[in-house]
Motif scaffolding. Structure first.
Motif, short mmCIF file in Angstrom:
data_model
loop_
_atom_site.label_atom_id
_atom_site.label_comp_id
_atom_site.label_asym_id
_atom_site.label_seq_id
_atom_site.Cartn_x
_atom_site.Cartn_y
_atom_site.Cartn_z
N TYR A 201 33.32 -94.88 -1.02
CA TYR A 201 33.84 -95.65 -2.16
C TYR A 201 34.76 -94.77 -2.99
CZ TYR A 201 34.02 -98.34 -6.50
OH TYR A 201 34.47 -99.03 -7.61
N THR A 202 35.89 -95.33 -3.40
CA THR A 202 36.77 -94.64 -4.34
C THR A 202 36.56 -95.26 -5.70
OG1 THR A 202 38.36 -94.15 -2.60
CG2 THR A 202 39.17 -94.03 -4.86
N CYS A 203 36.00 -94.45 -6.60
CA CYS A 203 35.60 -94.96 -7.91
C CYS A 203 36.77 -94.90 -8.89
CB CYS A 203 34.43 -94.10 -8.41
SG CYS A 203 33.74 -94.69 -9.95
N PHE A 204 36.95 -95.98 -9.68
CA PHE A 204 38.13 -96.02 -10.56
C PHE A 204 37.90 -95.39 -11.93
CE2 PHE A 204 36.24 -100.37 -10.78
CZ PHE A 204 35.93 -100.41 -12.15
N VAL A 205 36.73 -94.78 -12.14
CA VAL A 205 36.55 -93.91 -13.33
C VAL A 205 36.09 -92.55 -12.82
CG1 VAL A 205 35.96 -95.80 -14.92
CG2 VAL A 205 34.13 -94.58 -13.73
N GLY A 206 36.27 -91.53 -13.66
CA GLY A 206 35.93 -90.16 -13.25
C GLY A 206 34.42 -89.97 -13.11
N SER A 207 34.05 -88.91 -12.38
CA SER A 207 32.64 -88.68 -12.04
C SER A 207 31.75 -88.47 -13.27
CB SER A 207 32.53 -87.46 -11.11
OG SER A 207 33.07 -86.33 -11.76
N HIS A 208 32.33 -87.95 -14.37
CA HIS A 208 31.50 -87.66 -15.55
C HIS A 208 31.41 -88.83 -16.54
CE1 HIS A 208 30.86 -83.67 -14.18
NE2 HIS A 208 32.17 -83.47 -14.05
N THR A 209 32.04 -89.94 -16.18
CA THR A 209 32.01 -91.10 -17.09
C THR A 209 30.59 -91.66 -17.20
OG1 THR A 209 34.23 -91.64 -16.34
CG2 THR A 209 33.02 -93.40 -17.48
N VAL A 210 30.10 -91.68 -18.44
CA VAL A 210 28.74 -92.21 -18.68
C VAL A 210 28.85 -93.51 -19.47
CG1 VAL A 210 26.52 -91.79 -19.83
CG2 VAL A 210 27.73 -89.89 -18.73
N LEU A 211 28.21 -94.56 -18.98
CA LEU A 211 28.18 -95.84 -19.70
C LEU A 211 26.76 -96.43 -19.67
CD1 LEU A 211 31.49 -97.58 -18.52
CD2 LEU A 211 30.97 -96.78 -20.82
N PRO A 212 26.44 -97.27 -20.67
CA PRO A 212 25.15 -97.95 -20.65
C PRO A 212 25.17 -99.08 -19.61
CG PRO A 212 26.21 -98.09 -22.82
CD PRO A 212 27.24 -97.60 -21.86
N MET A 213 24.11 -99.21 -18.84
CA MET A 213 24.03 -100.22 -17.77
C MET A 213 22.66 -100.90 -17.78
SD MET A 213 26.85 -99.93 -15.85
CE MET A 213 28.19 -98.74 -15.67
N MET A 214 22.61 -102.04 -17.09
CA MET A 214 21.34 -102.80 -17.03
C MET A 214 21.30 -103.62 -15.74
SD MET A 214 20.03 -105.60 -19.79
CE MET A 214 19.91 -104.40 -21.10
N TYR A 215 20.11 -103.76 -15.18
CA TYR A 215 19.95 -104.60 -13.99
C TYR A 215 19.88 -106.06 -14.43
CZ TYR A 215 18.72 -105.29 -9.06
OH TYR A 215 18.73 -105.63 -7.73
N MET A 216 20.49 -106.95 -13.65
CA MET A 216 20.59 -108.36 -14.06
C MET A 216 19.23 -109.01 -14.36
SD MET A 216 22.86 -110.55 -14.88
CE MET A 216 24.47 -110.49 -14.09
N PRO A 217 18.18 -108.75 -13.55
CA PRO A 217 16.89 -109.40 -13.90
C PRO A 217 16.42 -109.04 -15.31
CG PRO A 217 16.80 -108.50 -11.68
CD PRO A 217 18.10 -108.03 -12.28
N ASP A 218 16.65 -107.81 -15.75
CA ASP A 218 16.32 -107.43 -17.13
C ASP A 218 17.18 -108.23 -18.11
OD1 ASP A 218 14.24 -105.61 -16.89
OD2 ASP A 218 15.54 -103.85 -16.80
N ALA A 219 18.48 -108.35 -17.82
CA ALA A 219 19.40 -109.05 -18.73
C ALA A 219 19.03 -110.52 -18.87
CB ALA A 219 20.84 -108.91 -18.22
N ILE A 220 18.67 -111.14 -17.75
CA ILE A 220 18.32 -112.58 -17.77
C ILE A 220 17.03 -112.78 -18.57
CG2 ILE A 220 17.65 -114.57 -16.33
CD1 ILE A 220 20.63 -113.76 -16.04
N ARG A 221 16.04 -111.93 -18.28
CA ARG A 221 14.75 -112.06 -18.99
C ARG A 221 14.97 -111.81 -20.49
NH1 ARG A 221 11.61 -108.25 -20.39
NH2 ARG A 221 12.58 -106.76 -18.96
#
Ligand code: AKB
Length: 319
Positions: A201-221
């Protein structure tokens, strides 16, 4: 028992939220509205599906009256990267679409509305670590502008007209059921597709980019829990910070490589890097945890293992 209308029922969140609401409230009590046709089979076979655009207030009113709707999930939206390609359209769908829906709610007596905000409401002048609930909101994207404005509209309609408006600021969402379209956090989903299909995979942000994320089942609940919470417990009338985990693009790639041996990721940051750099690295969601007991369940390991387990047979055409 509620009569629910989900607007934007075929988007990244809508696809899963509609099916979960139909499980809880019964298929015929949850109307799916979208401007994306043909309707997906699962959606069409499990309850009413209706075509309309959020610019069409008359069509919206007709559906609300016909189905006696008392609750609306208004999810129609262009995401951050697509919104930068067509800021006028993002403004129309995200903000005018919300305003139309709020007005129709008032006119037709709909009681409760959910609308998604995002970490995109924040900007480069916001504290990036453990971003507080109440802080500077100076986004750089049109998507972010519509999120801040939409949050204020929700608060206004609640205070002035007594409409029960509810909202969360979603982080990047990871799901195997609906492919994301046009978000800055999409690399966290695309990596699984490419790892399973091509082991690279070629990632379109740099390796050190940190962002908040969540799995969809958590988001739906979490979304449904907020909607079910007693109104008197809610202290935020704009939009609740909502968080699960934060990780760098490299930490995600390492985790994928642990599950799919031989997977290789390289990094070619594009225009989306600047958007990612303007967003928080981590979010303080203690107000949501306190007011309505929000708690996430999935960490990076659990998300990655579940994604690979479920996406592999889908991509092999077996599911
Ligand atoms: C995007 O990347 O645009 C969305 C979001 C964080 O709201 N996933």
């Amino acid at each position: 028992m509620s009569n629910i209308l989900v607007i934007g029922a075929v988007g990244q969140i809508g696809t899963e939220l509609t099916m979960e609401l139909r499980k809880r409230h019964g298929g015929k009590n949850v109307v799916a509205a979208t401007r994306k046709t043909p309707f997906p089979k699962e959606l069409e076979q499990s309850g009413p599906c209706i075509f309309f655009d959020v610019s069409d207030k008359e069509a919206m009113k007709k559906v609300i009256k016909e189905h006696n709707i008392d609750t609306i999930y208004q999810l129609a939206s262009l995401l951050s990267a697509t919104g930068e390609k067509d800021p006028d359209l993002a403004f129309q769908i995200n903000l005018i679409g919300l305003k139309n829906t709020l007005d129709v709610c008032r006119e037709c007596g709909v009681k409760k509305i959910f609308w998604p905000s995002s970490i995109a409401a924040f900007g480069p002048t916001t504290p990036r670590d453990n971003t507080p609930q109440r802080t500077v909101l100076e986004p750089t994207t049109m998507y972010g502008v519509t999120k801040v404005s939409g949050e204020l509209l929700l608060q206004y309609y609640h205070n002035k007209y007594g409409l029960d408006t509810r909202s969360v600021r979603y982080p990047g969402l990871i799901s195997y059921k609906a492919e994301p379209g046009g978000g800055t956090t999409d690399y966290s989903v695309a990596i699984f597709y490419e790892a399973i299909k091509h082991k690279k995979y070629t990632c379109f942000v740099g390796s050190h980019t940190v962002l908040p994320m969540m799995y969809m089942p958590d988001a739906i609940r979490g979304t449904i829990e907020l909607m079910d919470a007693p109104r008197e417990k809610l202290t935020v009338a704009t939009s609740y910070n909502l968080a699960a985990i934060s990780f760098s693009a490299k930490e995600l790639a390492d985790e994928v490589a642990r599950i799919i041996p031989g997977f290789v990721c390289d990094y070619k940051p594009d225009h989306r890097q600047a958007i990612a750099d303007s967003w928080p690295k981590s979010i303080d969601d203690s107000q949501a945890r306190k007011d309505w007991n929000w708690k996430h369940k999935f960490g990076l390991k659990e998300i990655s293992e579940d994604m690979v387990k479920n996406l592999t047979p889908i991509l092999a055409g077996k599911k």
